[in-house]
Motif scaffolding. Structure first.
Motif, PDB file in Angstrom:
ATOM      1  N   GLN A 159    -170.963   5.190 -34.807  1.00  0.00           N
ATOM      2  CA  GLN A 159    -171.444   6.289 -33.966  1.00  0.00           C
ATOM      3  C   GLN A 159    -170.711   7.599 -34.282  1.00  0.00           C
ATOM      4  O   GLN A 159    -171.327   8.657 -34.425  1.00  0.00           O
ATOM      5  N   ILE A 160    -169.397   7.522 -34.435  1.00  0.00           N
ATOM      6  CA  ILE A 160    -168.591   8.714 -34.752  1.00  0.00           C
ATOM      7  C   ILE A 160    -168.973   9.247 -36.132  1.00  0.00           C
ATOM      8  O   ILE A 160    -169.077  10.465 -36.348  1.00  0.00           O
ATOM      9  N   TYR A 161    -169.200   8.348 -37.074  1.00  0.00           N
ATOM     10  CA  TYR A 161    -169.566   8.751 -38.436  1.00  0.00           C
ATOM     11  C   TYR A 161    -170.870   9.547 -38.435  1.00  0.00           C
ATOM     12  O   TYR A 161    -170.987  10.581 -39.096  1.00  0.00           O
ATOM     13  N   VAL A 162    -171.841   9.085 -37.660  1.00  0.00           N
ATOM     14  CA  VAL A 162    -173.123   9.803 -37.571  1.00  0.00           C
ATOM     15  C   VAL A 162    -172.924  11.174 -36.927  1.00  0.00           C
ATOM     16  O   VAL A 162    -173.497  12.177 -37.366  1.00  0.00           O
ATOM     17  N   GLU A 163    -172.109  11.240 -35.882  1.00  0.00           N
ATOM     18  CA  GLU A 163    -171.824  12.516 -35.211  1.00  0.00           C
ATOM     19  C   GLU A 163    -171.135  13.508 -36.138  1.00  0.00           C
ATOM     20  O   GLU A 163    -171.253  14.726 -35.967  1.00  0.00           O
ATOM     21  N   CYS A 164    -170.445  12.987 -37.153  1.00  0.00           N
ATOM     22  CA  CYS A 164    -169.766  13.851 -38.125  1.00  0.00           C
ATOM     23  C   CYS A 164    -170.693  14.281 -39.269  1.00  0.00           C
ATOM     24  O   CYS A 164    -170.247  14.975 -40.198  1.00  0.00           O
ATOM     25  N   GLY A 165    -171.960  13.861 -39.200  1.00  0.00           N
ATOM     26  CA  GLY A 165    -172.914  14.265 -40.228  1.00  0.00           C
ATOM     27  C   GLY A 165    -173.244  13.204 -41.244  1.00  0.00           C
ATOM     28  O   GLY A 165    -173.971  13.464 -42.212  1.00  0.00           O
ATOM     29  N   GLY A 166    -172.722  12.002 -41.068  1.00  0.00           N
ATOM     30  CA  GLY A 166    -172.977  10.930 -42.026  1.00  0.00           C
ATOM     31  C   GLY A 166    -174.369  10.340 -41.881  1.00  0.00           C
ATOM     32  O   GLY A 166    -174.937  10.311 -40.790  1.00  0.00           O
ATOM     33  N   LYS A 167    -174.927   9.885 -43.009  1.00  0.00           N
ATOM     34  CA  LYS A 167    -176.254   9.262 -43.008  1.00  0.00           C
ATOM     35  C   LYS A 167    -176.113   7.764 -43.252  1.00  0.00           C
ATOM     36  O   LYS A 167    -175.269   7.335 -44.040  1.00  0.00           O
ATOM     37  N   LEU A 168    -176.956   6.993 -42.615  1.00  0.00           N
ATOM     38  CA  LEU A 168    -176.894   5.532 -42.714  1.00  0.00           C
ATOM     39  C   LEU A 168    -177.936   5.022 -43.701  1.00  0.00           C
ATOM     40  O   LEU A 168    -178.758   4.151 -43.392  1.00  0.00           O
ATOM     41  N   ASP A 169    -177.920   5.559 -44.916  1.00  0.00           N
ATOM     42  CA  ASP A 169    -178.880   5.163 -45.949  1.00  0.00           C
ATOM     43  C   ASP A 169    -178.164   4.670 -47.207  1.00  0.00           C
ATOM     44  O   ASP A 169    -178.698   4.733 -48.302  1.00  0.00           O
ATOM     45  N   PHE A 170    -176.947   4.173 -47.030  1.00  0.00           N
ATOM     46  CA  PHE A 170    -176.121   3.661 -48.126  1.00  0.00           C
ATOM     47  C   PHE A 170    -175.754   4.734 -49.147  1.00  0.00           C
ATOM     48  O   PHE A 170    -175.428   4.430 -50.287  1.00  0.00           O
ATOM     49  N   SER A 171    -175.809   5.997 -48.742  1.00  0.00           N
ATOM     50  CA  SER A 171    -175.422   7.084 -49.642  1.00  0.00           C
ATOM     51  C   SER A 171    -173.996   7.523 -49.323  1.00  0.00           C
ATOM     52  O   SER A 171    -173.484   7.285 -48.224  1.00  0.00           O
TER      53      SER A 171
END
Length: 800
Positions: free
Chosen positions: A726-738
C-alpha cells in the motif's frame, strides 16, 4: 594421357630434386665440426620445446632454424623418394636410381626421426619442476567423467573432455554482498550481484581480500567439482590470459586441487601435516602416478603459498565423515589464515557446511545457480557435437555438426515442453544424464518425468544395455534388478557408516577393496553363490562404471547421488526393516538427499508424519513440496497427502508465530526470510531471483502476512507485506512487475524507515513505530532492492 601427365610431373620433380642433390654434392666439404643430421633434428626440437613450443612469434624462429639445417633436404628426399617408389612401373629405372642416389640422405633422416622420439622424453626432462607439476595437474582433471563413462568407440555414449562441454557456472552472492553498502540501487547493480562467474571473483582478489577465501555451496550434481577441475585445468595450461579468458585480469596462480573425501584422514591425524607438507607429500605424490616427477625442490610449496601465488582448492567438505568435519574445518581454517596472500576455494553441500563447519568460515560465500535456458542450450549442443564427432572417428564436418544440432534441438524441445523436466535440467548432472538417456534411446522415447525415474533408467543403462553394446555377458545373468540389488546393499552399508559415524574405514563415500569384496560376497551368496565377488567387481568397474577405483585400492560410486539413490532403493526393498532404519536417520544431515530419493519412491505420508513427530519440520516441508508435484499419485495417496498438509503448515510457522508473540522482532524477521527462501526451493543464505518472487507461492505469502499483521496489531504496531504494498503504491509505484523510478524507491525507503542500518539501528523503538517497517526479510534486500518491487506486484496477483 593421364599416365603421360603423371609421368611428366614426377619426372620434373625428380629432375629438380636431382639438381638440388648434385649441387649439394659439389659444394665444398663442410668442417668436421658441423653437426650430424640427427643432431640437427634433436637440436631444433629441444630449442622449440624449451621456448614453449611452436606458437605465435615462435613460428618464424622455428622456420629459420629448420631451413638453416640439412633437414629440408632429407625430408624432401625421403618424401619424394617414397612417392616415386610407388609410382608407375614405367618409372622403375628412375625409382632405382633415386634409391641409390638418396640412400645416404634417407638413412640419415630415418636415424634423425628415431632420435626425435627419444628426445620427446628428453624434452620432458628439460622442463622445470613447476612446468612438470602443471602438466600432471592438467592431465589429472581434463576429462568430463562425471557419470563414470569412458571414451570407447563401440558404445552409444562417450565421455568428452572437460574443455569440450564445460559451461560457465553462475554464482549468486551470499555473505560478500551483504557487507557492501550500495546507495545507487539500480537494476544493473542488482543483476551484477546476482550473476557472477568465478573468473570475475578472481579478477577482484587484488582489491578485495575477502575473496582470497571463498566457499561455494550447492547440492549434489550442480557442478562444484567440475568448476574446480575447470579452474585447475585452465590454470595448469596457463590459458587464463588467452582466448575468451583474456577479458579477465586475473592473477597468475599455481593451482592445487585436493579432494577432501580422499585426504581427510591426513588432516585428522594426531599430528596432521601443515599445508605445504600436504601439497608436497600427499598431493604431488598422487600426481606422480600419472607421470614420475623429480624430487620436489626445497620449500617449493611453502614459497608459492607465502608469495600469494597459490590457488588451493578443497573439494567436497561434505564428503568428510560427519564425526571428523569439526576437526577438518579447524585444520582448513588454520591453514588458510597462515597464507593470507594466496587464494583458497572450498566446496560443500549446504547442510554439511552450515552445521558441521564449526571453525571460522571462509570470508566470502557463494551459491551455484541453476542452469538458465542459455546455459542448458550451450551444454546440450556441445555435448551432442562431441558425441557425433566421436562416433565418426573424430570427423568434424558441417554434416556432423548439423546432425548434432538436430538431436540437441529435439532434446531441448522435450525439456522446454515439460515443466517437470525444466526443474531437473537446472542441475548440471541431471542434464548430463538426460542427454545420455536421450542419445541411448534411438527410438525417441520420452525422458522420465521425475528425478528417481531418471536415476533408475541410468542404472538400467549401466547395468544392462551398456554391457550388451560391448558384447559382454554379466556373471550375474538373472536380471538387471539382481545386479542392482547387490549395489543397493553396498550403497546402504556405506550410508549407514555415515549415520553411525563409522570412521574405521575410509569414510562413508569411500570403501577399501577388502571391505567391498566382503560386502559383495555376502550379497552374492543370497542371489547366486557361484558368482565370484572379485570377478563381479571387475565387471561392475569396467562395464557399468557405477563403481570406480581410486588410489590405493579404494572404491567409490561414480557420484555420491548414485550411492544415495541406490541406498534409498534398498530401503524400499527392505520394507518395514528399511522404514525403521530411515526413521532413525531423519536427523542425519548426510542422509538428506537419500531421504528425498526415498520419498520419491514411496507414498511419503508416513515419512512426513514421522518427520513432524521428530520436529524435522523443514524436512517434512521439503518432502511435501516434492510430492505435491507428482502426477502419478493414486486417489488414496492424494487424500493422504492432503490430510498432512495442514500439519506441515502449522509446524512450519510455529517458530515465526512464537517470535511474534514474544516481540522478538529481529528473530521473527530472520525466520521470515528462512520461510520465504525455502518456499521457492532454495537454502538459507541464498538470494531470491526475480523469477522466484514473480512466482512466489500465494498460500505461503498469505500465511506469513497474516501472522505479521495480526501480531503486530496485537502489540500496537502496523507491519506486514500488505501494508508495504500500500505504501509503495502511494509513493508512485506500479504493480505491473516493472521497476520504479529512483525517486519512487527513495520515497518508499524513507516512508518505511528502511534507510537506517540493519540490524544495528533498525530495531530501535522510534523506528519500530513506523508503519510498514517490518518485515525487512532478514536484511536480504539491502542490495537486492529490485526484487522487492517485483514482490509487491506478486502480492497483487495473489489478491492480498
Amino acid at each position: 594421357m593421364l599416365v603421360f601427365s603423371s609421368y611428366q610431373f614426377i619426372l620434373s620433380v625428380y629432375n629438380a630434386v636431382t639438381a638440388i642433390a648434385l649441387s649439394t654434392m659439389t659444394q665444398e666439404p663442410e668442417s668436421k665440426s658441423k653437426p650430424s643430421l640427427e643432431e640437427q633434428i634433436t637440436d631444433i626440437v629441444l630449442k622449440t620445446v624449451k621456448t614453449g613450443g611452436i606458437a605465435g612469434g615462435g613460428i618464424g624462429a622455428f622456420w629459420q632454424l629448420f631451413m638453416a639445417s640439412d633437414i629440408p633436404k632429407a625430408i624432401a628426399s625421403m618424401v619424394i623418394g617414397a612417392g616415386i617408389s610407388y609410382g608407375a612401373a614405367l618409372l622403375q629405372p628412375i625409382h632405382e636410381g633415386n634409391k641409390k642416389r638418396f640412400k645416404g640422405l634417407g638413412e640419415s633422416a630415418d636415424r634423425g626421426i628415431e632420435k626425435l622420439g627419444e628426445n620427446v622424453t628428453e624434452s620432458w626432462r628439460s622442463l622445470g619442476f613447476t612446468e612438470k607439476y602443471l602438466k600432471c595437474q592438467e592431465w589429472d582433471c581434463h576429462e568430463d567423467n562425471v557419470v563414470g563413462m569412458r571414451e570407447e568407440d563401440d558404445l552409444p555414449v562417450n565421455s568428452p573432455l572437460l574443455r569440450e562441454v564445460f559451461v560457465p557456472l553462475e554464482l549468486s552472492a551470499d555473505s560478500l554482498t551483504r557487507g557492501y553498502e550500495f546507495r545507487d540501487r539500480s537494476k544493473k547493480q542488482e543483476e551484477a550481484c546476482e550473476q557472477l562467474q568465478i573468473w570475475q571473483l578472481l579478477e577482484r582478489v587484488r582489491e578485495d581480500n575477502r575473496l582470497r577465501q571463498i566457499a561455494i555451496r550447492a547440492w549434489g550434481g550442480y557442478g562444484k567439482s567440475t568448476l574446480l577441475k575447470h579452474l585447475a585445468y585452465i590454470y595448469s595450461r596457463q590459458e587464463y590470459c588467452k582466448g575468451s579468458y583474456r577479458k579477465y585480469q586475473v592473477p597468475n596462480l599455481i593451482p592445487f586441487l585436493l579432494i577432501l573425501g580422499s585426504c581427510w584422514k591426513e588432516l585428522t591425524k594426531d599430528n596432521p601435516p601443515k599445508l605445504p607438507e600436504l601439497l608436497t607429500n600427499y598431493h604431488i605424490g598422487r600426481l606422480t602416478k600419472i607421470k614420475p616427477l623429480d624430487s620436489v625442490p626445497n620449500n617449493w610449496a611453502l614459497s608459492i603459498l607465502k608469495r600469494g601465488d597459490a590457488l588451493v582448492m578443497f573439494d567436497g567438505f561434505d564428503e568428510v565423515p560427519p564425526a571428523e568435519r569439526a576437526k577438518v574445518s579447524t585444520w582448513l581454517s588454520d591453514e588458510m589464515r597462515q597464507y593470507p596472500e594466496s587464494v583458497f576455494i572450498l566446496t560443500s553441500r549446504p547442510t554439511a557446511y552450515s552445521e558441521d563447519y564449526t571453525a571460522r568460515k571462509p570470508t566470502a560465500s557463494f551459491w551455484i545457480q541453476d542452469f538458465n535456458p542459455e546455459q542448458r542450450k550451450q551444454f546440450v549442443e556441445q555435448w551432442y557435437i562431441c558425441q557425433e564427432r566421436y562416433a565418426r572417428g573424430g570427423r568434424n564436418t558441417p554434416d556432423v555438426e548439423a546432425k548434432a544440432k538436430d538431436k540437441a534441438q529435439k532434446l531441448l524441445a522435450q525439456i522446454d515442453a515439460r515443466p517437470e523436466l525444466k526443474d531437473l535440467a537446472g542441475n548440471a548432472l541431471l542434464l548430463n544424464m538426460m542427454a545420455r538417456f536421450h542419445r541411448d534411446n534411438k527410438q525417441g522415447a520420452e525422458l522420465p518425468q521425475r528425478k528417481v525415474e531418471l536415476y533408475q533408467d541410468i542404472c538400467e543403462l549401466q547395468l544392462g544395455r551398456r554391457a550388451k553394446a560391448k558384447g559382454i555377458d554379466y556373471l550375474l545373468l538373472n536380471s538387471i534388478s539382481d545386479r542392482q540389488q547387490v549395489l543397493q546393499n553396498l550403497a546402504l552399508r556405506m550410508m549407514v557408516g555415515a549415520a553411525k559415524n563409522i570412521n574405521d574405514t575410509e569414510g562413508f563415500k569411500l570403501i577399501r577393496k577388502d571391505n567391498l569384496l566382503q560386502v559383495l560376497k555376502v550379497s552374492l551368496a543370497k542371489i547366486d553363490p557361484d558368482v565370484n565377488a572379485q570377478e563381479f567387481l571387475d565387471q561392475i568397474e569396467q562395464v557399468s562404471e557405477l563403481l570406480v577405483k581410486r588410489d590405493g585400492n579404494i572404491y567409490q560410486f561414480s557420484h555420491l547421488s548414485f550411492q544415495e539413490f541406490l541406498a534409498a532403493a534398498e530401503i524400499v526393498r527392505l520394507r518395514e526393516e528399511g522404514e525403521k532404519l530411515i526413521f532413525k536417520c531423519l536427523g542425519v544431515s548426510a542422509w538428506k538427499d537419500l531421504i528425498l530419493f526415498y520419498a520419491g519412491l514411496v507414498n511419503p505420508t508416513k515419512l512426513i508424519q514421522e518427520s513432524l513427530k521428530q520436529n524435522q519440520s523443514d524436512l517434512a516441508y521439503l518432502i511435501y513440496k516434492q510430492t505435491e508435484k507428482r502426477l502419478n499419485l493414486s486417489i488414496v495417496e492424494q487424500k493422504a497427502l492432503e490430510g498432512v498438509k495442514q500439519s506441515v503448515t502449522n509446524s512450519r510457522y510455529q517458530k515465526l508465530e512464537a517470535y511474534l508473540e514474544n516481540k522478538q522482532w529481529y528473530e521473527a524477521d530472520q525466520e521470515t526470510y528462512k520461510l520465504m527462501i525455502t518456499a521457492v526451493g532454495k537454502e538459507d543464505g541464498q538470494w531470491f531471483s526475480a523469477k522466484d518472487l514473480k512466482e512466489f507461492p500465494c498460500d505461503e505469502l498469505l500465511a506469513i502476512n497474516k501472522l505479521w499483521v495480526e501480531y503486530s496489531k496485537k502489540h500496537g504496531f502496523e507491519f506486514g507485506f500488505s501494508l508495504q504494498k500500500q505504501i509503495y503504491v502511494e509513493c508512485g509505484g506500479k504493480l505491473d512487475f516493472s521497476y520504479p523510478s529512483s525517486e519512487t524507491w527513495e520515497k518508499f525507503y524513507k516512508e518505511t524507515a528502511w534507510n537506517v542500518s540493519y540490524p544495528n539501528q533498525f530495531f530501535e523503538k522510534n523506528f519500530m513505530c513506523v508503519k510498514g517497517h517490518l518485515p525487512y526479510w532478514g536484511g536480504e534486500f539491502v542490495v537486492n532492492w529490485g526484487s522487492v518491487v517485483l514482490f509487491f506486484s506478486r502480492i497483487k496477483t495473489c489478491e492480498l
